[in-house]
Design an enzyme around this catalytic site. Sequence first.
Site, mmCIF file in Angstrom:
data_model
loop_
_atom_site.group_PDB
_atom_site.id
_atom_site.type_symbol
_atom_site.label_atom_id
_atom_site.label_comp_id
_atom_site.label_asym_id
_atom_site.label_seq_id
_atom_site.Cartn_x
_atom_site.Cartn_y
_atom_site.Cartn_z
ATOM 1 C CG HIS A 355 -1.532 -0.884 0.983
ATOM 2 N ND1 HIS A 355 -3.290 -0.645 0.820
ATOM 3 C CD2 HIS A 355 -1.945 -1.998 1.951
ATOM 4 C CE1 HIS A 355 -4.128 -1.537 0.814
ATOM 5 N NE2 HIS A 355 -3.325 -2.591 1.708
ATOM 6 C CE LYS A 536 -6.497 14.275 0.146
ATOM 7 N NZ LYS A 536 -7.090 12.603 -0.863
ATOM 8 C CE LYS A 542 -2.568 11.116 3.051
ATOM 9 N NZ LYS A 542 -3.216 9.819 1.947
ATOM 10 C CB THR A 643 -10.224 4.610 -1.028
ATOM 11 O OG1 THR A 643 -9.736 4.739 0.022
ATOM 12 C CG2 THR A 643 -9.512 3.830 -1.322
ATOM 13 C CE LYS A 647 -14.369 6.218 0.405
ATOM 14 N NZ LYS A 647 -13.113 5.938 2.393
HETATM 15 C C1 NBG Z 1 -2.838 3.532 1.938
HETATM 16 C C2 NBG Z 1 -2.504 4.745 1.050
HETATM 17 C C3 NBG Z 1 -3.378 4.992 0.191
HETATM 18 C C4 NBG Z 1 -4.870 3.797 -0.521
HETATM 19 C C5 NBG Z 1 -4.319 3.212 0.673
HETATM 20 C C6 NBG Z 1 -5.436 1.714 0.081
HETATM 21 C C7 NBG Z 1 -1.270 3.131 3.676
HETATM 22 C C8 NBG Z 1 -0.279 2.756 4.215
HETATM 23 N N1 NBG Z 1 -1.182 3.147 1.994
HETATM 24 O O1 NBG Z 1 -3.148 5.534 -1.013
HETATM 25 O O2 NBG Z 1 -1.679 5.738 1.227
HETATM 26 O O3 NBG Z 1 -5.590 4.522 -1.643
HETATM 27 O O4 NBG Z 1 -3.674 2.936 1.787
HETATM 28 O O5 NBG Z 1 -4.521 1.324 -0.279
HETATM 29 O O6 NBG Z 1 -2.237 3.108 4.587
#
Ligand code: NBG
Length: 798
Positions: A355, A536, A542, A643, A647
Site C-alpha cells: 500500500h 484525508k 498529500k 480511495t 468516493k
Molecule cells: C494507503 C495509501 C493510499 C491507499 C490506501 C489503500 C497506507 C500504508 N497506504 O493511497 O497511502 O489508497 O493505502 O490502498 O495506509
Amino acid sequence: MPNETTAASVAALRADVLRHITYTMGKDAPHASHYDWRLALSFALRDRIVEPWFAATRRTWETGAKRVYYLSMEFLVGRLLEDAAINLGLRDVAREALAGLGVDFATLVGEEPDAALGNGGLGRLAACYMDSMATLGCPGYGYGIRYEHGLFRQSIVNGEQREQAEDWLTQRHPWEFERPESAYVIGFRGEVTHAQGRAVWTPAETVHAEAHDTPVIGWGSRWANTLRLWSAKPTALFDLARFNHGEYAAAAEPEALARTLSRVLYPDDTTFAGKELRLKQEYFLVSAALQDILRRHLAGGHALSDLPALAAIQMNDTHPALAGPELVRLLVDVHGMGFKEAISIAVACLGYTNHTLLPEALERWATYLLGSVLPRHMQIIEEIDAWHARQHPTRPHWVGIVKHHEVRMGDLAFITSHRVNGVSALHSKLVKKTLFPELDALHPGRVVNVTNGVTPRRWLRLANPTLATLVTGSIGPGWEADLERLQGLEPLVEDAGFRAEFAAAKRSNKIALTDWLRQTQGIEANPDAIFDVQVKRVHEYKRQLLNILQTIAHWQRLRENPGSALPRLRVFGGKAAPGYQAAKEIIRLINDVAVVVNADPKTRDALQIVYPENYNVSMAERLVPAADLSEQISTAGKEASGTGNMKFALNGALTIGTLDGANVEIREHVGAENFFLFGLTAAEVTERRRDPEHARKAILANQPLQDVLQMIAEGRFSPDDPSRYHGLVHNIWNSDYFLVASDFAAYDAAQAQVDVAFGDPDRWWRMAALNTARMGYFSSDRAIREYMTEIWGTKSAL
Ligand code: NBG
C-alpha cells in the site's frame, strides 16, 4: 430487495425492539434513553443477521468452499447501525418502527460511536472489502485486533492539534459476539531447543488471544461473513499469593501486561514505528489467525497438504508479514512437516498487498529485536532466506530478506507470497520498477495490479440518500450491487431536467452541511459557494500545504479585485500522526490562515476556510455528498491509490488532481474533459528533483507565490509569534522535497479553470453527472472479483 416496508415488517421489528428494551436492556420503555433505544434496535437488527450468517457458514462447510482470510492490523468500519439496516433492506422499516414509539431513527444513528480501528485508507479499504466479500458471497474472515482505544480523537485548540484517547468501547458494542471458547496461546521470547530432530520453542511469556466475532452482512442479506477481532487476555490470572502479601499492583501485572497488546492502535500508517510493542501486536494477530485457520481446516477432516485448495490468506500490507514464518513454524514444529513442503504450502496460500512506496513506511526489524521477541521465527526467516537464495543462485547479492542486521518485511512478504499486488495501475508499475525490481525479475508474473474500490452501499446509498434516490428513480434499483449500471445515467446527462435534479440533490446536501457547520463550527456558510474539500490524513506528500498557499494567493487577488472569483468554501479535515511535527505545523498554518481570512470583511462573502476537528468515517459521510470539488493533489508517485478520490467522484464532485495513484484511472474513466488535471508526472518529479535549485527557481518565477511566502514569513497569520513559520518557509525555499513550489503555478491555473466551469452551470452539472455515471468501475465489488480470480482462486458460494 427483500423486506418491503410493510405494516407487518414494521410491527415485527417494533415488537423486537420493545422486547430488547425490556429483556436485554432491562428498561421499562417509558424510561428508556436514546442509548437504550439504539442498543435495542441494534440487537433487533443483529437478530436478523444471525440466520443468514449461520446459513452462510453451513453452506461453506457443506460445499467445501475455499475461504479467504484477510489479515489486517486495521479495520476502519465506522458506524454499523445504519449500514446493517441498509444491507438488510430495513432502513425505512426501522425508521417507521421507531417513529411509532416516538423515537427518531436519525438521532440514534448519529449517536453511535465510530469504530475507529484504523488510521486511514488502508483500514477503510479493509472495511469496504469485508462489505464486498459478503455481498458477493465470497466465504471469508477478516482477522484483526480489537483495540480498546482506536485512533485518537483530535481537537483543535488555538489552531493546534491535540490528541485524546478514543474510547469507543466504554459503551456496550452491540454488534459483536464474545467467544471465550476460541482462545489461543500466543508466545513471546524464551528459547529454542531441539528434541528428536525437531525445534522446540519454549516461550518465556504467553498471552491468550480471545475472539470477538462481528457478523458482516452483505447487500440484500444473501450472505454474511465474520470479522474476528482478537483481544489479549492473561494466561495466568492475577497472582493471589502476591495479592495476599499486599502487593496489589504487582499481583495484577500479568493481566496489565497482556492487555497492553490490544490496548491501542498505532496512530501512524505512513511511517514505520520500530516499537517492540508494535512487533508483538503484529505477531499476536498473525499467530491467533493462523492457529484458528489450521484448527478450522483440520476440523473439516482435511489433510494439511490441502490447505492451499481451501484457504487463501491475504496480508494487508507488511504488518501481518510474519504469517509466512508462523505458518511454516506451525506446519514444521507442531505438525511435523518438512520445511520444503511447508514453505511451498505457505507460498501457495499467501498473498501480499503493498500500500505504499514511501521508504519510511516499509517495515524493517532489527535482527536482535526480532530474534529476542521471536527466536524461533528468526531461525525460520533465515531458513526461508537461504531457501530462496538456493533457488536463485544467480540473483544479485543484495537481494534477500535479512540484510545489514535487519529483517526487511517487504521482501519477506514478497518471497512468501504467490501474488503481490499494488493498489492502482501506476502504483503496481512502480512496485515492480522501483520497490522490488530484482524480486520482480526473479518472479515474473508474481506482481499484479488490483486497483482499489469503495463500497457503493455505504458511499452512495447510505451517505447520499438524495442522490441515491435520484439514481434509482432514473435507472431503476439494483445499481448498489452492480455499479456499472450507473452508465445508464449517461444519456440523461443531456437532459436539462435531469441535470437540474442532479444539481438540486447536490444543493440539498450542501444545505445539510451548512446546517452542520453552523451547529458545530459556528460558521455561516453560503450554500451557493463552491464547496472545495480536502479531507484525508495530513501528510507532506498529500500537500495540504499547496492547497493553503494557493488559498492565500486567491485571497490576495480577491482583496485587490473583489468579485474576481466565485464564492468558495475551502474545507480541510484530517489528523496528523502525533509525532509528525511537519504535518502538525501544516494543520496550525491552515487554522491560523483561517482566522485571518475569515475575519476579512472585504472577502468574507467570497472566501471561507473551515477545519472541522476529528475527521473520521462519519464526518466523511457528511462531506463527500456535499462536495463540488475534490482535492487530490499529492506529489505524483507518492499516493499509492487513494480511495477518497473515488468516493467524491462517485458522488458527483469534480476532481482537481495530479497524475498520481488511482487519479490516473479515474480521469481515464470519467474523461479528461471532466477532470481538472495539473502538475508534474511521476517521471517529471524524479527529473525535477535532480536540480537542487528547483524550488528557488519556481518561487522566483511566480510572484504570487513569492508574496504568499513573504506574508507567512512576516507573521501575517501569526501576529502573536511572527517567526512561527520561518522554518516552514525556509524549507520551501531550500528543499521542498514534495515540490509544492514547482506545482504551484499549474495548480493555481487549474483552480481558475474550476471557476470558469462552475460559472457555466450547464457545463458543470454535465461534468458532475458524468463523473457519477462513469465511476462504476471503482466499486469494491469489482476489486474483490479481481482478487477472487487473480489472487485467491475462490468462487462465489451463492
Ligand atoms: C494507503 C495509501 C493510499 C491507499 C490506501 C489503500 C497506507 C500504508 N497506504 O493511497 O497511502 O489508497 O493505502 O490502498 O495506509
